[in-house]
Design an enzyme around this catalytic site. Structure first.
Site, PDB file in Angstrom:
ATOM      1  N   HIS A   2       9.593   9.715  31.280  1.00  0.00           N
ATOM      2  CA  HIS A   2       9.529   9.610  32.737  1.00  0.00           C
ATOM      3  C   HIS A   2       9.523   8.155  33.212  1.00  0.00           C
ATOM      4  CE1 HIS A   2       8.656  10.738  36.803  1.00  0.00           C
ATOM      5  NE2 HIS A   2       7.527  10.060  36.804  1.00  0.00           N
ATOM      6  N   SER A  43       9.936   9.579  40.915  1.00  0.00           N
ATOM      7  CA  SER A  43       8.682  10.299  40.719  1.00  0.00           C
ATOM      8  C   SER A  43       8.117  10.733  42.081  1.00  0.00           C
ATOM      9  CB  SER A  43       7.704   9.415  39.940  1.00  0.00           C
ATOM     10  OG  SER A  43       6.640  10.163  39.415  1.00  0.00           O
ATOM     11  N   ASP A  67      12.466  12.777  29.733  1.00  0.00           N
ATOM     12  CA  ASP A  67      11.360  12.982  30.673  1.00  0.00           C
ATOM     13  C   ASP A  67      10.742  14.361  30.447  1.00  0.00           C
ATOM     14  OD1 ASP A  67       9.646  13.287  32.862  1.00  0.00           O
ATOM     15  OD2 ASP A  67      11.057  12.427  34.299  1.00  0.00           O
TER      16      ASP A  67
END
Lengths: 368, 368
Positions: free
Chosen positions: A343, A143, A314
């Site tokens: 995610h 991320s 995701d």
């Protein structure tokens, strides 16, 4: 309450020897970086491994990515000198909006300057120099951590031997920018926000909780929520008049309250803005006349072996973004992390992720 | 401003002859239903077509679904008596939170009772009886309109000849309930919300705008926003300090402001709650011992030819839900609407949608 009470007492602090010049203008004086390490730096200073954390994370890698850390695992303190630092702008020991502004003696609050992912990386670069780390075997993150990893190899190309980018993009998409803005607006709607000049006793807890509720919905997936909560009623049995509260709404309220108890609203605003600005080609005018050309050219400069991990479920940083990275980074390989959790899969399905990173490291280890 | 100023002057009002009993308890007295019609009812009263609108829609079908309406099109006033009514709980002429409560002479506001999709359908059922419509050739709707269509055929099985359900589920998912709750919480965070007792001069515009920003992000898709906005800067050239505002954030602010100018916050809360309660098996205890069995059995009772339209890019009511409908409704067929625009595709890519509904009607027309 200090946010520092929430992290390991093993956290150490490094004070940058010089002010930090910021990409968008201005300088930050007296920057400190909170960090932790595992393993021992070798004499050559070339067995470093840097782990970059995500939006609301901290340096306690052993807390949030435990399965990846240990002898024989992806991050191996018996061989590697593993470093994880709290990012610039955060509230867990590194200089950010909750830090005292040396010019006023008061916390920066909303006057903390706009920062970028590149600024985070430059602060980490100074930390590693201070620790004597001359070369990194691996820079890894998921991320926002993956965005940092990409900027790392571009800012310090000669110091990085390999790269692992997990569930992250080379630039923040319109969809993500839009959702970030909705979250910030939820914070601004809270009367306790006071343009960021809230008191420590009365922060905008409701607005920040709503931001987290939105974010959590995008961190998971339709299937993940359906599998876990479906249309189940809340356990607490409140609501004598139907429709009774649902388990999913209770869960999101719980997640909102949990974040509010451990995170600062100005920090949330500062870090989400930095993510929105993320574009590895930003400002690189020598790389091409258009933003798109600069973006592509920047990724094309990455010569290191690169593992790109995508999660099919995701919706925040969907696989189309990781496929693009693999197409544009010369020595990149795509790896699929099987997870129904969207995610957040990189923080949930950590055992298969560990296997993928381990394999990647075995294949790129030749030079170590 | 009255919300009624925003709809066609051709809108008519039907007053229900008796109070409306509500599914979750209580009754609503003096209910009125705003509606519009196109075409002429035949002598047998069996050429009706009912169109159900989505969350913030109204009876002006010719405004929001124009390509589907006209001679030779899906909804054909030269053959059909087309009816579209504003749903119960809305603010465009049908009784809802902005209506006067006869008991107090004041608008219901937050005291408007909790309603369900089934209640909306029962109010429509009374309208159609009042208009002399004895049989509906088709009940059609997208999103919340599709939920109504499903409830219609279950509430009035003998009056419906065919069904078209577009980008809608048989029951609201955990993901949708969670996102609805985040939106309502954004409204509640606004200091002007005042537990729903806001004045008409000072409604919770900021909270409602945030709710719409969240909703718009889920109505579209990653690809749709990326194609249209990418990382473009806002046109207005504000923000002398980077990062400048992005086109996508401007767009969402514009969408938020637009909704605020045309919709009421208590109404938004009332209608999203009704959607959360949506489950065609809810309360049907005779159909099975568990909610899941009731849901499946309810769909299994639908004997009419049913067109189910799915949009691959819809993240709010994803195709897995429409496939489930087709598996459970005996005479259902799945049709894919090609659209990159996500859930809103049914309001954007209307020409291909019109073709699919037209084809379906040609094949089910035998009995007309």
């Amino acid at each position: 309450m200090s946010y520092l009470d929430l992290v390991s007492p093993l956290t150490r602090v490094y004070r940058l020897p010089t002010p930090l010049d910021l990409e968008l203008g201005g300088t930050l004086p007296q920057v400190q970086v909170a960090y932790r390490t595992w393993g021992t730096l070798n004499a050559a200073g070339d067995n470093g491994v840097l782990v970059c954390h995500a939006l609301t994370g901290n340096a306690d890698l052993d807390d949030w990515w435990q399965p990846l850390l240990g002898e024989g695992q992806s991050l191996d303190p018996s061989r590697d000198f593993v470093v994880c630092s709290n990012i610039l702008g955060s509230c867990y020991g590194t200089t950010g909006p909750t830090s005292l502004n040396p010019a006023t003696g008061q916390p920066y609050g909303p006057e903390f300057p706009a920062i970028t992912v590149r600024d985070m990386v430059r602060a980490q670069g100074q930390l590693l120099a201070g620790l004597g780390v001359r070369s990194l075997r691996l820079v890894i993150g998921g991320s926002l951590g993956g965005m940092q990893a990409l900027e790392w190899v571009l800012q310090y190309p000669d110091q990085v031997q390999s790269l692992a980018v997990i569930a992250a993009p080379g630039r923040h998409s319109a969809w993500c920018i839009g959702l970030s803005e909705a979250q910030r607006q939820a914070i601004y709607t809270d009367p306790q926000w006071r343009e960021g000049y809230y008191s420590a006793d009365a922060p905008p807890v409701q607005g920040l909780a709503v931001a987290r509720m939105i974010a959590m919905s995008t961190y998971r997936s339709w299937a993940s929520f359906q599998q876990r909560f479906a249309r189940n009623a809340a356990d607490r049995g409140l609501g004598d008049r139907p429709p009774s509260p649902y388990a999913i709404t209770d869960y999101l309220h719980y997640q909102g309250a949990k974040l509010v108890s451990r995170f600062d609203a100005n920090t949330y605003v500062t870090l989400t803005r930095a993510m929105d600005y993320h574009d590895v080609g930003a400002g690189q005018v020598s790389l091409g006349p258009t933003p798109d050309q600069r973006y592509r050219a920047a990724l094309g400069q990455i010569t290191q072996p690169t593992l790109v991990v995508a999660i099919a479920s995701d919706i925040l940083y969907p696989p189309v973004e990781q496929k693009e990275l693999v197409n544009l980074i010369p020595r990149a390989q795509l790896s699929w992390l099987q997870s129904p959790h969207g995610h957040d899969g990189f923080l949930i399905d950590m055992y298969p992720l560990n296997q993928q990173v381990r394999q990647f490291r075995l294949h790129t280890r030749a030079g170590e």
